[in-house]
Motif scaffolding. Structure first.
Motif, short mmCIF file in Angstrom:
data_model
loop_
_atom_site.label_atom_id
_atom_site.label_comp_id
_atom_site.label_asym_id
_atom_site.label_seq_id
_atom_site.Cartn_x
_atom_site.Cartn_y
_atom_site.Cartn_z
N HIS A 160 0.84 -1.13 -0.03
CA HIS A 160 0.02 -0.06 0.12
C HIS A 160 0.95 1.16 -0.01
CE1 HIS A 160 -3.78 -1.91 0.44
NE2 HIS A 160 -3.38 -2.69 1.23
N THR A 184 -0.72 -0.12 -4.36
CA THR A 184 -1.83 0.88 -4.45
C THR A 184 -1.27 2.21 -4.36
OG1 THR A 184 -2.13 0.77 -1.96
CG2 THR A 184 -3.18 -0.97 -3.35
N TYR A 205 -6.67 3.01 -5.82
CA TYR A 205 -7.65 2.91 -4.67
C TYR A 205 -8.85 3.45 -4.72
CZ TYR A 205 -4.68 5.40 -1.61
OH TYR A 205 -3.93 6.34 -1.02
N ASP A 228 1.09 -3.24 4.80
CA ASP A 228 0.05 -2.06 4.98
C ASP A 228 0.47 -0.93 6.09
OD1 ASP A 228 -2.19 -0.56 5.42
OD2 ASP A 228 -3.46 -2.36 5.34
N THR A 234 -7.61 0.24 4.76
CA THR A 234 -7.50 -0.71 4.01
C THR A 234 -7.41 -1.87 4.67
OG1 THR A 234 -4.91 -0.08 4.50
CG2 THR A 234 -6.04 0.93 2.34
N SER A 238 -7.25 -5.39 2.74
CA SER A 238 -6.09 -6.27 2.87
C SER A 238 -6.14 -7.59 3.27
CB SER A 238 -4.96 -5.33 3.99
OG SER A 238 -4.56 -4.35 3.47
#
Length: 338
Positions: A160, A184, A205, A228, A234, A238
């Motif tokens: 992320h 992302t 995202y 993450d 998220t 995730s």
């Protein structure tokens, strides 16, 4: 100055410019003022900062999300510069040494007192700006990729905020290790940057359901690991991006803390492993600090991982740096220059 063996201590406190936080709040509480730096005590080193790293964790201490030892305090967790003096018991460093460090607090100043156990010699091929930008973010990446979950060739990883300071290091390093990298991001510009730095697939995202897209990319299997640093926004996605027995590795809360959840959720999602990693746990032993730094310096020196510095600001503009960081206006690393 008094000299005893290899220990050199300046007399009395020093007055230098720095950033001090007197009360928790927004970027405006970062006050650029004259501060007092004491002489280095036992096991400590006085460093003249040439560059200072900016990190999201700095905002947590500023707002009070993380509790500093006391108010007022000097924020900042990484920097690079030259040794000015060493305290009693310090054998590995001497005045004039080029060094970089990661520490708990105190980097936002022209000079800093650094515990020697968090200090390393900076290789000749790495300049001060790169050194300051890479210690906290780079050691975080090392701890995630090589210790929390050991990424190997053939793994599929989801990262992320792939265009952020830690994200760009993670993507390059994971690709270097032979992984398939999915990242992302929140904008087309960040998507292009993530692709340039090693992402095989990039998901915006704001435009797509990232978990559904991950399932599509992996033919329904899911990723081996998710890194993450976003947190609340998220978390569930995730978990839905992971294969059975996959690893959810959390290391930040940019969108807020993950809310309390029933641990049975991990079973329902595929008997997942979940962990929240704190870098300083990995660095408690000096031998870990040295080994992790050595591996980080090796991948950077080889060119496998580049440390992108996209913004340079004077230390006096730390408030503006924090504003940009929290507004998600930054990519790569931002450094502050004394």
């Amino acid at each position: 100055m008094s000299i005893t063996g290899k220990s050199i201590q300046p007399e009395g406190a020093r007055r230098v410019k720095g950033i001090r936080v007197h009360q928790h709040g927004g970027p405006e509480v970062l006050s650029y003022e004259e501060v007092s730096i004491n002489q280095p005590g036992r096991g400590e080193v006085l460093v003249r900062n040439r560059a200072i790293g900016l990190n999201f964790v700095d905002t947590y201490f500023r707002t009070g999300a993380y509790t500093p030892p006391a108010l007022p305090f000097l924020p900042g967790n990484e920097g690079a510069g030259e040794v000015m003096a060493v305290g009693a018991g310090v054998e590995d460093f001497a005045p004039g040494d080029r060094v970089a460090y990661v520490m708990t607090l105190g980097a936002y100043a022209e000079e800093s007192i650094v515990p020697a156990r968090f200090l390393v010699h900076l290789p000749d091929g790495i300049d001060f700006e790169t050194g300051a930008a890479m210690m906290l973010k780079g050691l975080t990446a090392q701890s995630l990729l090589r210790r929390a979950f050991r990424v190997e060739a053939g793994h599929t990883v989801l990262i992320h905020a792939a265009a952020g300071g830690v994200g760009l290091i993670l993507t390059q390093w994971a690709k270097h290790l032979g992984a398939t990298v999915i990242g992302t991001v929140g904008s087309p510009e960040k998507a292009a940057l993530a692709r340039k730095n090693g992402c095989d697939y990039v998901i915006n995202y704001h435009l797509e359901d990232f978990a559904a897209r991950v399932r599509e990319i992996t033919d329904g299997r899911g990723c081996d690991v998710v890194y993450d640093g976003i947190g609340k926004a998220t978390f569930e996605g995730s978990l839905d991006s992971l294969r059975p027995l996959g690893y959810f590795v959390s290391f930040g809360s940019a969108s807020g803390a993950i809310e309390a959840f029933d641990i049975m959720l991990l079973m329902k999602k595929g008997s997942l492993f979940a962990t929240w990693q704190l870098l300083f746990t990995h660095l408690e032993k000096r031998e870990n600090m040295l080994a992790m730094s050595e591996e980080l310096f090796a991948v950077v020196s080889s060119g496998a991982v580049k440390i992108p510095i996209h913004t340079r600001l004077p230390l006096s503009e730390a408030a503006e740096a924090h504003r940009r960081l929290e507004a998600r206006e930054t990519t790569g690393a931002t450094i502050l220059l004394p």
